[in-house]
Design a protein around this motif. Structure first.
Motif, mmCIF file in Angstrom:
data_model
loop_
_atom_site.group_PDB
_atom_site.id
_atom_site.type_symbol
_atom_site.label_atom_id
_atom_site.label_comp_id
_atom_site.label_asym_id
_atom_site.label_seq_id
_atom_site.Cartn_x
_atom_site.Cartn_y
_atom_site.Cartn_z
ATOM 1 N N GLU A 140 0.935 -1.315 -0.023
ATOM 2 C CA GLU A 140 -0.036 0.046 -0.008
ATOM 3 C C GLU A 140 0.813 1.250 -0.049
ATOM 4 O O GLU A 140 0.543 2.196 -0.651
ATOM 5 C CB GLU A 140 -0.916 0.089 1.192
ATOM 6 C CG GLU A 140 -2.040 -1.152 1.105
ATOM 7 C CD GLU A 140 -1.326 -2.375 1.912
ATOM 8 O OE1 GLU A 140 -0.235 -2.502 1.923
ATOM 9 O OE2 GLU A 140 -2.374 -3.510 2.022
ATOM 10 N N ASP A 141 1.908 1.272 0.749
ATOM 11 C CA ASP A 141 2.817 2.669 0.882
ATOM 12 C C ASP A 141 3.436 2.640 -0.560
ATOM 13 O O ASP A 141 3.797 4.000 -0.908
ATOM 14 C CB ASP A 141 3.878 2.378 2.067
ATOM 15 C CG ASP A 141 3.248 2.381 3.331
ATOM 16 O OD1 ASP A 141 2.249 2.987 3.593
ATOM 17 O OD2 ASP A 141 3.662 1.673 4.296
ATOM 18 N N ARG A 142 3.747 1.512 -1.366
ATOM 19 C CA ARG A 142 4.604 1.585 -2.505
ATOM 20 C C ARG A 142 3.791 2.357 -3.324
ATOM 21 O O ARG A 142 3.953 3.142 -4.490
ATOM 22 C CB ARG A 142 5.065 -0.022 -2.809
ATOM 23 C CG ARG A 142 6.097 -0.481 -2.030
ATOM 24 C CD ARG A 142 6.745 -1.800 -2.877
ATOM 25 N NE ARG A 142 7.939 -2.156 -1.991
ATOM 26 C CZ ARG A 142 8.667 -2.905 -2.526
ATOM 27 N NH1 ARG A 142 8.410 -3.716 -3.840
ATOM 28 N NH2 ARG A 142 10.016 -3.460 -1.976
ATOM 29 N N VAL A 143 2.396 1.825 -3.473
ATOM 30 C CA VAL A 143 1.459 2.317 -4.241
ATOM 31 C C VAL A 143 1.251 3.751 -4.160
ATOM 32 O O VAL A 143 1.186 4.715 -5.181
ATOM 33 C CB VAL A 143 0.060 1.621 -4.309
ATOM 34 C CG1 VAL A 143 -1.101 2.245 -5.157
ATOM 35 C CG2 VAL A 143 0.374 0.184 -4.790
ATOM 36 N N ARG A 144 1.070 4.179 -2.768
ATOM 37 C CA ARG A 144 1.053 5.794 -2.592
ATOM 38 C C ARG A 144 2.160 6.536 -3.181
ATOM 39 O O ARG A 144 1.869 7.603 -3.740
ATOM 40 C CB ARG A 144 0.713 5.866 -1.151
ATOM 41 C CG ARG A 144 -0.757 5.388 -0.666
ATOM 42 C CD ARG A 144 -0.662 5.482 0.820
ATOM 43 N NE ARG A 144 -2.006 4.741 1.333
ATOM 44 C CZ ARG A 144 -2.115 3.944 2.521
ATOM 45 N NH1 ARG A 144 -1.169 3.672 3.112
ATOM 46 N NH2 ARG A 144 -3.243 3.374 2.846
ATOM 47 N N ALA A 145 3.188 5.835 -2.727
ATOM 48 C CA ALA A 145 4.633 6.789 -3.207
ATOM 49 C C ALA A 145 4.550 6.783 -4.811
ATOM 50 O O ALA A 145 5.179 7.716 -5.184
ATOM 51 C CB ALA A 145 5.844 6.056 -2.784
ATOM 52 N N LEU A 146 4.420 5.861 -5.364
ATOM 53 C CA LEU A 146 4.262 5.830 -6.729
ATOM 54 C C LEU A 146 3.230 6.935 -7.363
ATOM 55 O O LEU A 146 3.622 7.573 -8.333
ATOM 56 C CB LEU A 146 4.164 4.344 -7.326
ATOM 57 C CG LEU A 146 4.019 4.220 -9.114
ATOM 58 C CD1 LEU A 146 5.303 4.504 -9.676
ATOM 59 C CD2 LEU A 146 3.330 2.735 -9.335
#
Length: 398
Positions: A140-146
């Motif tokens: 979830e954090d990777r998606v938000r950062a992307l």
């Protein structure tokens, strides 16, 4: 008698001709819902639709109710072309963006190993920024950062007439992202003069990743999610216990406003009004956590209408700041998003690199009081530059 050549009428017996001439009737059943296009091709820039109010019919999944500037139903396929051009054209013309992406709705089968994820990650030119995405352990954090990085690049490219590949983003000492001076110098003279202070800010919490941009005022944005979305499915926290940990964040006057309603859910929502305002304010300034949130006291003024929206004013250390504006609204599922507008002279930038990209240090009242755009929810596909869209669609087939 055989029919005359070329006379189709005589090719049928009289009985058949009578049957064909009779008015057609449809089987008994519920009345057919008429499809209304509602002048889709002539809708003005900024048109928004209510995705939650779809037609209750067999074709309901393909139609959307329009709420302004005209009312009616339109096909999603037809509307998508118009609204896509609208949100793009608005940023090109004004430099103001109010975009949101529902990051929870995007989940490729192989996640970060998928061809789609790798393609989107490659759209970020700076290696340090790509590492900023992959450093997170949770998906979830990777998606938000992307999503936040793609939003900032897509927005900057449209606003300043750049190729998205030429957009590079730098960060202040406090990690506030801004468009690099090198990228800004690539825009045409006319565009640079029309948007001398172009800057943006991003935020993510719960379902949404959001961005706001301004051509003159310095801007900050924050989205505050309800507890059940913010804590990734963990049991909802007791409101009073949560308020106890935040007692120094709000002033007595602000707490009185929060507790003016007896319902815990409503109190939590009112708390999010203030939290998003305070966060947007400090993010616009650039000092972030270094600024004590309790120093800023806000007055909330709800706007009339069916949709939750408000304006706010701020006082710092008891002194009202008349050159700041705040506009908030609800996105969905209780997510409150607030955008702050302020004067560039209030920027806190230890190294001065971000402030050096600002052309005009002072702004007029007209810029502060410019129309406040509403947020538009975009898809991941919308973040792909047009010249790479064909390649992106090809990755979806892999």
């Amino acid at each position: 008698r055989p029919p005359r050549p070329g006379n189709a009428r005589d090719a049928f017996p009289p009985r058949d001709r009578a049957a064909r001439a009779a008015p057609r009737t449809r089987p008994a059943g519920p009345p057919r819902r008429r499809r209304i296009r509602a002048q889709v091709t002539t809708l003005a820039v900024g048109t928004r639709c209510s995705g939650a109010e779809e037609a209750l019919s067999a074709a309901g999944s393909e139609r959307v109710r329009l709420v302004k500037p005209v009312a009616g139903w339109a096909s999603k396929k037809c509307l998508r072309q118009v609204t896509s051009a609208a949100w793009e054209a608005a940023v090109v013309e004004t430099g103001m963006a109010r975009w949101a992406v529902d990051s929870s709705a995007w989940n490729p089968k192989k996640q970060d190993k998928s061809a789609e994820f790798q393609f989107l990650l490659a759209l970020i030119g700076e290696e340090s920024e790509r590492k900023g995405v992959t450093q997170y352990l949770r998906w979830e954090d990777r998606v938000r950062a992307l999503m936040s990085r793609l939003l900032s690049r897509r927005c900057s490219a449209l606003a300043l007439g750049l190729k998205q590949a030429d957009v590079t983003v730098a960060r202040t000492k406090g990690r506030k992202p801004y468009l690099s001076q090198r990228s800004r110098s690539l825009s045409s003279l006319d565009v640079a003069e029309a948007k001398p202070n172009f800057n943006f800010n991003v935020s993510h919490e719960g379902q949404y990743v959001v961005i706001a941009s301004e051509p003159f005022c310095v801007c900050g944005v924050d989205v505050a999610a309800p507890d059940q979305f913010r804590r990734s499915g963990a049991p909802e926290q007791d409101v009073e216990k949560f308020f106890g940990t935040m007692r120094d964040i709000l002033s007595k006057k602000e707490w009185a406003y929060v507790r003016r309603t007896p319902e815990p859910a409503a109190m939590a929502e009112r708390f999010r009004y203030f939290w998003s305002c305070k966060e947007a304010f400090t993010k616009a300034r650039g000092d972030g956590l270094a600024f004590g949130l309790g120093r800023a006291e806000f007055d909330i003024h709800l706007r009339p209408g069916p949709k939750l929206a408000f304006d706010a004013t701020v006082a710092v250390d008891g002194k009202r700041l008349d050159n700041w504006r705040f506009a908030g609204e609800e996105l969905d599922n209780g997510h409150i998003v607030t955008v702050a507008r302020g004067p560039p002279e209030d920027i806190i930038d230890a190294q001065g690199e971000f402030k050096a990209t600002i052309g005009h240090q002072r702004v007029d009242k007209a810029h502060l009081d410019a129309p406040k755009p509403e947020f538009v929810v975009l898809t991941v596909r919308d973040l792909v530059p047009p010249d790479r869209l064909t390649d992106y669609l090809a990755t979806l087939k892999k």
